[in-house]
Design a protein around this motif. Structure first.
Motif, PDB file in Angstrom:
ATOM      1  N   UNK A 183      14.146  -0.154   3.105  1.00  0.00           N
ATOM      2  CA  UNK A 183      13.213  -0.166   4.246  1.00  0.00           C
ATOM      3  C   UNK A 183      13.115   1.222   4.873  1.00  0.00           C
TER       4      UNK A 183
ATOM      5  N   UNK B 290       8.825  -4.502   5.316  1.00  0.00           N
ATOM      6  CA  UNK B 290      10.290  -4.424   5.483  1.00  0.00           C
ATOM      7  C   UNK B 290      10.657  -4.068   6.935  1.00  0.00           C
TER       8      UNK B 290
ATOM      9  N   UNK C  97       0.558  -7.813   5.231  1.00  0.00           N
ATOM     10  CA  UNK C  97       1.109  -8.746   4.236  1.00  0.00           C
ATOM     11  C   UNK C  97       2.601  -8.893   4.531  1.00  0.00           C
TER      12      UNK C  97
ATOM     13  N   UNK D  14       7.961  -6.880  -2.497  1.00  0.00           N
ATOM     14  CA  UNK D  14       8.046  -5.449  -2.195  1.00  0.00           C
ATOM     15  C   UNK D  14       8.963  -4.721  -3.184  1.00  0.00           C
TER      16      UNK D  14
ATOM     17  N   UNK E 116       5.075 -10.554   3.506  1.00  0.00           N
ATOM     18  CA  UNK E 116       6.122 -10.655   2.463  1.00  0.00           C
ATOM     19  C   UNK E 116       6.461  -9.264   1.900  1.00  0.00           C
ATOM     20  N   UNK E 117       5.504  -8.308   2.094  1.00  0.00           N
ATOM     21  CA  UNK E 117       5.805  -6.962   1.569  1.00  0.00           C
ATOM     22  C   UNK E 117       6.389  -6.071   2.660  1.00  0.00           C
TER      23      UNK E 117
ATOM     24  N   UNK F  88       1.985  -2.688   2.928  1.00  0.00           N
ATOM     25  CA  UNK F  88       1.963  -4.040   3.506  1.00  0.00           C
ATOM     26  C   UNK F  88       0.939  -4.123   4.633  1.00  0.00           C
TER      27      UNK F  88
ATOM     28  N   UNK G 294      -3.924  -1.256  -4.510  1.00  0.00           N
ATOM     29  CA  UNK G 294      -3.706  -2.470  -5.304  1.00  0.00           C
ATOM     30  C   UNK G 294      -4.392  -2.381  -6.663  1.00  0.00           C
TER      31      UNK G 294
END
Lengths: 277, 376, 78
Positions: free
Chosen positions: A24, C17, C12, A19, C14-15, C61, A9
């Motif tokens: 994915x 998938x 996390x 994202x 929202x991140x 994430x 980060x």
């Protein structure tokens, strides 16, 4: 207190949308994570790093990372990077390319960058396909494998990128996979620290465009395939040629100490008296 | 490099010397007749001044390398001819889109394709304007003499830095290979990369500043970490598909040049004050045109010449003014009429062309023939 | 006093998938796919804080508390 991974980060650009854009289970995010960890380990400041990327899925890496970033034309990242490096040798330049970006349209620049041994780190994200444009076959798509432009199966022999760049004179050549993420970041920091042209091939799963068409299963299945077929280089050398099959060597494949392009060029400048200005 | 002011040299060499005088310290190129002398000269001279010369693997990478070098803060140059110029187009468009100052010298040879490597032509005029895809501006200069190869190359670098744009020097093969005795100007004006006007965290490399002020391009590595891309981008340099931002990005590129025509466009008017025939010619053909004007005048025909030194943006305004007072335009060119097309667009009056594509320079006599033929 | 959250793993959502890589890569089988498809620590007590899930997540994430006694080792490559 929520624990955040100290590394990632700190280097992602805060105003970019997450994202990120990759599908994915796509391996590019894993590769980018390894790259960031490697850069942090080398100790260079963000201002000293230039990330040059080409066009394609991996090309979008340059938007996400907080360095001097340059998103070039398809296949030409290495030539832009060559200009930057020679103009300001203090900058540490990493060039991210896809397999098509680096070895198809960019092939000519790749082989000459090796030959020149210009001090750059080329990170080739090899997912065996042109992902962004919808799954066309690339110079590393295995024979008989399917792609949107090879629906009868590819009839072309794929490159072995590491052998190719070794033959062209790259002084550091290494390969890892998204399964071996820890090894990938170690190899990348070795490559970045290395003076001369370093190539790190990161084999990365493309579950949507390549995996789905070739029935490779889930992203996890594709990574497990890497786990089963990646052999550390010393062990790989002991396998009799007939028995290699789909296996491939990972780790450091070439590590030579040779003067890099700038070392030789600065000698010319010295001889011409240009260093006394 | 010869020190004293009084020199005998050829256009290519003068062009290279002009680049050095302008502060160019990075050359990347690829051998191609008839521009290779520029590379050869700089391969010797650049090391002497601590500059960088590199021969790349092709023209595509040459153009990429000079963009990279410019982004690292070094004035950079490449030189080529028709076939190489065709290969450079995509990255030239990138330099225009990403607003990266650099200079591209195209020494024109006979085309199309391999054409006539050792013969001159002016066949790349339209390519220098529209060779790369998409709506983009460009600045193209055309020297007519060895001295102008020197002075205009300096001007090209000044325009490149001032307008953060690639600038093309379109030199026809004659001017490039012609030897002349020239005196280098005592004083020259050199414009360097402007300093940043805001601190790092507030820097938007593609900001839309009031009054069309152009954001200084801060070199990579100075603490201004920003993003450069060939994609349509917002003011911060990141890709965008928001309609208004797209329009703003493209409008800014166009108006950056369009709002500064007075500064960018240079022309020469020769005996046009009372002329009723105007010859429009550039490069080496302008030399024949000047002679034709003299001949015509001696025969009592009031001819004059307009010589665009800046080919693009095309000096439309000047032509429209002149067309108010002349009856005929004569456009001699070593192609089938590329500048001619622009002249037709700018002035409805009668215009005739003198075309020659056999690889030889158009002669004054050929121009005179057209003038007399079009008896008023 | 806010109860210290000793769960070593944080996701996390929202991140995330839901690609399932973290679940598969965990050497201690700590993670499972929840009813909503997101991974969760089914057996947090088995977590050895090795961080493999963290460095294999394509979307950053999932994070893992630093294991105090595991030093960041340079991966010696043969």
């Amino acid at each position: 207190m929520i624990r955040t991974s100290e590394t990632m980060y700190k280097y992602l650009r805060p105003d970019k949308e997450f994202p990120h854009v990759w599908c994915p289970g796509c391996g590019i995010g894993i590769v980018m994570g390894a790259l960031v960890r490697a850069i942090e380990r080398t100790g260079f400041t963000k201002d000293e790093i230039v990330l040059v990327s080409g066009i394609g899925c991996s090309g979008r890496m340059s938007t996400y990372l907080d360095f001097n970033t340059l998103h070039t034309t398809h296949g030409r990242a290495l030539s832009f990077a060559t200009g930057i490096k020679l103009a300001n040798p203090k900058l540490n330049i990493i060039v991210v390319m896809g397999d098509g970006d680096a070895t198809a349209i960019g092939g000519n620049h790749l082989i000459h960058s090796c030959r020149r041994n210009i001090d750059l780190t080329a990170l080739v994200v090899n997912n065996n396909i042109y992902g962004m444009t919808g799954g066309q076959y690339s110079p590393t798509t295995p024979m008989e494998h399917k792609a949107s432009t090879a629906q009868y199966g590819s009839i072309e022999k794929p490159f072995d990128i590491c052998k190719l760049v070794e033959a062209c004179g790259a002084s550091f050549v290494a390969r890892s996979t998204t399964y071996h993420s820890k090894m990938l970041d170690a190899l990348l920091s070795r490559g970045i620290a290395k003076k001369g042209f370093s190539v790190v091939e990161a084999m990365s799963q493309c579950p949507v465009q390549y995996g789905r068409r070739n029935k490779k299963g889930s992203p996890v299945d594709m990574m497990m395939w890497y786990k089963d077929n990646a052999i550390s280089n010393p062990a790989f050398k002991k396998i009799p040629p007939g028995e290699i099959g789909e296996q491939f060597p990972v780790g450091i494949l070439v590590d030579l100490d040779e003067p890099d392009y700038l070392e030789r060029y600065s000698q010319i400048v010295k001889n011409a008296g240009g260093d006394r200005l | 490099m010869k020190k004293h002011k009084d020199l005998v040299l050829h256009g290519n060499e003068a062009c290279a010397m002009g680049a050095l005088a302008a502060g160019m310290r990075f050359f990347a190129g690829y051998p191609i007749t008839p521009s290779t002398e520029i590379a050869e000269f700089l391969s010797v001279e650049l090391p002497k001044v601590g500059g960088t010369f590199i021969q790349m693997e092709d023209e595509i990478s040459s153009m990429g390398a000079i963009i990279g070098a410019s982004l690292a803060g070094v004035k950079s140059l490449t030189a080529t001819s028709g076939p190489g110029f065709s290969l450079m187009q995509e990255n030239l468009g990138y330099a225009s889109m990403a607003e990266i100052p650099c200079v591209l010298v195209n020494v024109m040879r006979g085309g199309p394709s391999t054409g006539m490597p050792t013969r001159p032509s002016q066949g790349d005029v339209m390519q220098s304007r529209w060779g790369t895809h998409g709506p983009h501006p460009i600045i193209v200069l055309s020297p007519q003499s060895v001295l102008e190869c020197y002075t205009l190359t300096i001007h090209a670098f000044n325009l490149a830095e001032k307008y953060r744009s690639p600038v093309i020097m379109l030199i026809d093969g004659i001017v490039g290979h012609m030897w002349e005795n020239i005196q280098l100007p005592e004083k020259i004006e050199v414009i360097d990369r402007p300093e940043p006007t805001v601190p790092p965290d507030w820097y938007n490399p593609y900001d839309n500043l009031p009054g069309g002020e152009i954001v200084p391009l801060v070199p990579f590595g100075e603490g201004y970490r920003y993003h450069v891309t060939g994609m349509v981008h917002d003011k911060s340099g990141f890709p965008t598909l928001v309609n208004e931002e797209v329009e703003q990005c493209l409008d800014k590129l166009i108006y950056k040049i369009k709002n500064n025509l007075h500064d960018i466009i240079r022309i020469e008017e020769y005996m046009l004050e009372d002329a009723d025939i105007c010859i429009v010619a550039h490069g080496s053909v302008a030399r024949s045109a000047r002679e034709a004007v003299n001949i015509a005048r001696s025969e009592g025909l009031k001819a004059g010449m307009l010589r665009p030194i800046t080919l693009w943006p095309f000096p439309r305004f000047h032509l429209e003014n002149i067309s108010k007072r002349v009856k005929l335009f004569v456009v001699p060119e070593m192609n089938y009429g590329q500048v001619y097309g622009e002249v037709l667009k700018s002035c409805p009056k009668r215009a005739v062309r003198v075309t020659r594509v056999d690889g030889e320079l158009i002669t004054p006599a050929q121009i005179m023939e057209k003038i007399e033929g079009a008896a008023l | 006093m806010k109860q210290e959250n000793d769960d070593p793993i944080h996701i996390f959502s929202r991140w995330c998938k839901k690609c399932g890589i973290c679940i598969a890569i965990c050497p201690k089988n700590v993670l499972e796919s929840g009813t909503n498809g997101y991974p969760y620590a089914a057996r947090p007590e088995d977590c050895i804080m090795c961080g493999l899930c963290d460095i294999h997540c394509p979307d950053y994430a999932i994070t893992v508390k630093k294991n105090p006694d595991v030093k960041e080792t340079e991966h010696e490559e043969t």
